[in-house]
Design a protein around this motif. Structure first.
Motif, PDB file in Angstrom:
ATOM      1  N   TYR A 283     -51.998  40.350  45.395  1.00 45.40           N
ATOM      2  CA  TYR A 283     -51.260  41.405  45.354  1.00 45.40           C
ATOM      3  C   TYR A 283     -49.926  41.349  44.399  1.00 45.40           C
ATOM      4  CZ  TYR A 283     -53.843  42.344  49.744  1.00 45.40           C
ATOM      5  OH  TYR A 283     -54.811  42.611  50.606  1.00 45.40           O
ATOM      6  N   ARG A 284     -50.099  40.233  43.611  1.00 46.25           N
ATOM      7  CA  ARG A 284     -48.774  40.216  42.853  1.00 46.25           C
ATOM      8  C   ARG A 284     -48.864  41.315  41.735  1.00 46.25           C
ATOM      9  NH1 ARG A 284     -50.094  36.957  37.681  1.00 46.25           N
ATOM     10  NH2 ARG A 284     -52.209  37.080  37.647  1.00 46.25           N
ATOM     11  N   PRO A 285     -47.409  41.490  41.258  1.00 51.63           N
ATOM     12  CA  PRO A 285     -47.298  42.682  40.165  1.00 51.63           C
ATOM     13  C   PRO A 285     -47.468  42.178  38.803  1.00 51.63           C
ATOM     14  CG  PRO A 285     -45.228  41.833  40.937  1.00 51.63           C
ATOM     15  CD  PRO A 285     -46.207  40.991  41.841  1.00 51.63           C
ATOM     16  N   VAL A 286     -48.346  42.657  37.945  1.00 50.75           N
ATOM     17  CA  VAL A 286     -48.800  42.407  36.699  1.00 50.75           C
ATOM     18  C   VAL A 286     -48.939  43.718  35.773  1.00 50.75           C
ATOM     19  CG1 VAL A 286     -50.352  40.946  35.218  1.00 50.75           C
ATOM     20  CG2 VAL A 286     -49.713  40.352  37.723  1.00 50.75           C
ATOM     21  N   ILE A 287     -48.601  43.691  34.661  1.00 50.53           N
ATOM     22  CA  ILE A 287     -49.371  44.572  33.762  1.00 50.53           C
ATOM     23  C   ILE A 287     -50.044  43.724  32.778  1.00 50.53           C
ATOM     24  CG2 ILE A 287     -48.479  46.206  31.640  1.00 50.53           C
ATOM     25  CD1 ILE A 287     -45.530  46.347  33.237  1.00 50.53           C
ATOM     26  N   PHE A 288     -51.394  44.248  32.654  1.00 50.92           N
ATOM     27  CA  PHE A 288     -52.310  43.373  32.104  1.00 50.92           C
ATOM     28  C   PHE A 288     -52.536  44.322  30.745  1.00 50.92           C
ATOM     29  CE2 PHE A 288     -53.546  42.107  36.214  1.00 50.92           C
ATOM     30  CZ  PHE A 288     -53.770  40.759  36.121  1.00 50.92           C
ATOM     31  N   VAL A 289     -52.096  43.557  29.738  1.00 51.17           N
ATOM     32  CA  VAL A 289     -52.228  44.293  28.334  1.00 51.17           C
ATOM     33  C   VAL A 289     -53.418  43.958  27.487  1.00 51.17           C
ATOM     34  CG1 VAL A 289     -49.627  44.621  28.276  1.00 51.17           C
ATOM     35  CG2 VAL A 289     -50.740  42.390  27.153  1.00 51.17           C
ATOM     36  N   LYS A 290     -53.900  45.097  26.852  1.00 55.24           N
ATOM     37  CA  LYS A 290     -55.192  44.848  26.037  1.00 55.24           C
ATOM     38  C   LYS A 290     -55.005  44.500  24.330  1.00 55.24           C
ATOM     39  CE  LYS A 290     -56.002  49.875  24.510  1.00 55.24           C
ATOM     40  NZ  LYS A 290     -56.870  50.542  24.405  1.00 55.24           N
ATOM     41  N   ASP A 291     -53.776  44.709  24.175  1.00 49.67           N
ATOM     42  CA  ASP A 291     -53.371  44.334  22.530  1.00 49.67           C
ATOM     43  C   ASP A 291     -51.812  44.224  22.449  1.00 49.67           C
ATOM     44  OD1 ASP A 291     -52.112  47.095  22.659  1.00 49.67           O
ATOM     45  OD2 ASP A 291     -54.194  47.974  21.755  1.00 49.67           O
ATOM     46  N   ALA A 292     -51.387  43.946  21.197  1.00 46.58           N
ATOM     47  CA  ALA A 292     -50.301  43.662  20.732  1.00 46.58           C
ATOM     48  C   ALA A 292     -49.284  44.836  21.083  1.00 46.58           C
ATOM     49  CB  ALA A 292     -49.930  43.302  19.324  1.00 46.58           C
ATOM     50  N   LYS A 293     -49.754  46.076  20.926  1.00 47.69           N
ATOM     51  CA  LYS A 293     -48.946  47.389  21.163  1.00 47.69           C
ATOM     52  C   LYS A 293     -48.716  47.563  22.503  1.00 47.69           C
ATOM     53  CE  LYS A 293     -49.223  52.234  20.473  1.00 47.69           C
ATOM     54  NZ  LYS A 293     -50.287  53.432  20.092  1.00 47.69           N
ATOM     55  N   GLN A 294     -49.542  47.420  23.382  1.00 45.01           N
ATOM     56  CA  GLN A 294     -49.313  47.649  24.866  1.00 45.01           C
ATOM     57  C   GLN A 294     -48.382  46.290  25.443  1.00 45.01           C
ATOM     58  OE1 GLN A 294     -52.872  47.534  27.360  1.00 45.01           O
ATOM     59  NE2 GLN A 294     -53.260  49.945  26.865  1.00 45.01           N
ATOM     60  N   ARG A 295     -48.589  45.078  24.691  1.00 43.95           N
ATOM     61  CA  ARG A 295     -47.614  44.047  25.143  1.00 43.95           C
ATOM     62  C   ARG A 295     -46.185  44.414  24.571  1.00 43.95           C
ATOM     63  NH1 ARG A 295     -47.541  39.227  26.899  1.00 43.95           N
ATOM     64  NH2 ARG A 295     -49.891  38.876  26.837  1.00 43.95           N
ATOM     65  N   LYS A 296     -46.003  44.776  23.539  1.00 45.05           N
ATOM     66  CA  LYS A 296     -44.716  45.332  23.184  1.00 45.05           C
ATOM     67  C   LYS A 296     -44.065  46.256  23.969  1.00 45.05           C
ATOM     68  CE  LYS A 296     -42.179  46.569  18.890  1.00 45.05           C
ATOM     69  NZ  LYS A 296     -42.363  46.933  17.287  1.00 45.05           N
ATOM     70  N   ILE A 297     -44.700  47.479  24.254  1.00 42.05           N
ATOM     71  CA  ILE A 297     -44.261  48.330  25.042  1.00 42.05           C
ATOM     72  C   ILE A 297     -43.845  47.875  26.513  1.00 42.05           C
ATOM     73  CG2 ILE A 297     -44.821  50.557  26.076  1.00 42.05           C
ATOM     74  CD1 ILE A 297     -46.644  51.334  23.658  1.00 42.05           C
ATOM     75  N   ALA A 298     -44.694  46.988  27.006  1.00 36.51           N
ATOM     76  CA  ALA A 298     -44.610  46.520  28.364  1.00 36.51           C
ATOM     77  C   ALA A 298     -43.401  45.691  28.282  1.00 36.51           C
ATOM     78  CB  ALA A 298     -45.777  45.847  28.852  1.00 36.51           C
ATOM     79  N   GLU A 299     -43.424  44.720  27.189  1.00 31.92           N
ATOM     80  CA  GLU A 299     -41.980  43.866  27.248  1.00 31.92           C
ATOM     81  C   GLU A 299     -40.665  44.679  26.758  1.00 31.92           C
ATOM     82  OE1 GLU A 299     -43.194  40.936  24.322  1.00 31.92           O
ATOM     83  OE2 GLU A 299     -44.589  39.842  26.161  1.00 31.92           O
ATOM     84  N   ARG A 300     -40.836  45.438  26.002  1.00 27.79           N
ATOM     85  CA  ARG A 300     -39.732  46.358  25.934  1.00 27.79           C
ATOM     86  C   ARG A 300     -39.193  47.104  27.317  1.00 27.79           C
ATOM     87  NH1 ARG A 300     -40.823  50.772  22.537  1.00 27.79           N
ATOM     88  NH2 ARG A 300     -41.974  49.510  21.193  1.00 27.79           N
ATOM     89  N   SER A 301     -40.119  47.630  27.883  1.00 24.05           N
ATOM     90  CA  SER A 301     -39.876  48.217  29.107  1.00 24.05           C
ATOM     91  C   SER A 301     -39.349  47.452  30.261  1.00 24.05           C
ATOM     92  CB  SER A 301     -41.128  49.044  29.505  1.00 24.05           C
ATOM     93  OG  SER A 301     -40.782  49.902  30.959  1.00 24.05           O
ATOM     94  N   ARG A 302     -39.844  46.067  30.395  1.00 23.54           N
ATOM     95  CA  ARG A 302     -39.349  45.249  31.342  1.00 23.54           C
ATOM     96  C   ARG A 302     -38.021  44.852  31.070  1.00 23.54           C
ATOM     97  NH1 ARG A 302     -42.860  39.717  32.107  1.00 23.54           N
ATOM     98  NH2 ARG A 302     -41.752  39.652  29.945  1.00 23.54           N
ATOM     99  N   THR A 303     -37.678  44.646  29.830  1.00 26.21           N
ATOM    100  CA  THR A 303     -36.219  44.177  29.292  1.00 26.21           C
ATOM    101  C   THR A 303     -35.217  45.441  29.572  1.00 26.21           C
ATOM    102  OG1 THR A 303     -37.248  42.670  27.718  1.00 26.21           O
ATOM    103  CG2 THR A 303     -34.832  43.608  27.210  1.00 26.21           C
ATOM    104  N   ALA A 304     -35.660  46.553  29.331  1.00 25.63           N
ATOM    105  CA  ALA A 304     -34.764  47.739  29.551  1.00 25.63           C
ATOM    106  C   ALA A 304     -34.478  47.831  31.169  1.00 25.63           C
ATOM    107  CB  ALA A 304     -35.243  49.081  29.277  1.00 25.63           C
ATOM    108  N   LEU A 305     -35.609  47.414  32.084  1.00 21.28           N
ATOM    109  CA  LEU A 305     -35.223  47.652  33.527  1.00 21.28           C
ATOM    110  C   LEU A 305     -34.393  46.531  33.900  1.00 21.28           C
ATOM    111  CD1 LEU A 305     -36.004  48.763  36.167  1.00 21.28           C
ATOM    112  CD2 LEU A 305     -38.021  47.398  36.192  1.00 21.28           C
ATOM    113  N   ALA A 306     -34.579  45.233  33.233  1.00 17.03           N
ATOM    114  CA  ALA A 306     -33.858  43.946  33.766  1.00 17.03           C
ATOM    115  C   ALA A 306     -32.315  44.397  33.419  1.00 17.03           C
ATOM    116  CB  ALA A 306     -34.284  42.865  33.025  1.00 17.03           C
ATOM    117  N   ASN A 307     -32.166  45.163  32.390  1.00 17.83           N
ATOM    118  CA  ASN A 307     -30.858  45.088  31.830  1.00 17.83           C
ATOM    119  C   ASN A 307     -29.997  46.541  32.212  1.00 17.83           C
ATOM    120  OD1 ASN A 307     -30.901  43.032  29.959  1.00 17.83           O
ATOM    121  ND2 ASN A 307     -31.312  44.201  28.342  1.00 17.83           N
ATOM    122  N   SER A 308     -30.941  47.277  33.114  1.00 15.70           N
ATOM    123  CA  SER A 308     -30.466  48.499  33.639  1.00 15.70           C
ATOM    124  C   SER A 308     -29.409  48.371  34.999  1.00 15.70           C
ATOM    125  CB  SER A 308     -31.594  49.239  34.299  1.00 15.70           C
ATOM    126  OG  SER A 308     -32.185  48.817  35.396  1.00 15.70           O
TER     127      SER A 308
END
Length: 172
Positions: free
Chosen positions: A95-120
């Motif tokens: 049941y752990r929270p994970v964003i599973f990414v299929k490519d570098a584009k998705q990874r970049k978007i997910a990481e950017r979003s996670r960083t923004a959330l962490a900094n919010s």
């Protein structure tokens, strides 16, 4: 029509279907299992916490209507990104929270979003949601598909297990 896929894990997959299923541009939301070492696992196997799989949803979407960025935002709004050991009343690796990414584009978007959330400053604990490469996705048994439509009363009990109150407190 072009379609893309996204895979998100955020606790019980029953609760992860409805928020995406009702959004414009979503073609299909499939409950299933991913990230483990057992080929074609069953629900009974996954719930033993020994297969390495996580309950997740695979979303087929039309990127001309809804972007991956929007899907990541919907995802955050359904989860407690500060709880690595499960989500709400659902505990354990499956049941752990994970964003599973299929490519570098998705990874970049997910990481950017996670960083923004962490900094919010929205949360006083660290954001622990993992971002991992997509692995084979195995659809769950048919009775798990569209569960919120098949058994609304039981679905409501699952939602009442802390998820809805958390969403109201942190995301509304």
């Amino acid at each position: 029509m072009q379609t893309e896929t996204a895979i998100f894990a955020g606790g019980c997959f029953w609760c992860m279907v409805k928020p995406f299923d009702t959004y414009p541009g979503i073609q299909k939301v499939i409950s299933g299992y991913t990230g483990g070492h057992t080929v074609d696992p069953t629900y009974e196997e996954v719930k033993t916490q020994t297969t390495g799989h996580t309950e997740a949803v695979l979303i087929e979407f039309d990127p001309s209507v809804v972007s991956y960025e929007q899907l990541v935002e919907i995802y955050w709004n359904q989860t407690d990104p500060t709880d690595a050991l499960g989500q709400f009343q659902d505990r354990g690796d499956s049941y752990r929270p994970v964003i599973f990414v299929k490519d570098a584009k998705q990874r970049k978007i997910a990481e950017r979003s996670r960083t923004a959330l962490a900094n919010s400053g929205r949360f006083d604990k660290p954001i622990v949601t993992q971002i991992e490469d997509a692995q084979p996705f195995y659809p769950a048994e048919e009775y798990h598909q569209d569960f919120y439509k098949k058994d609304p009363a039981r679905f409501e009990l699952e939602e009442a297990g802390g998820r809805q109150a958390f969403i109201e407190k942190y995301w509304k």
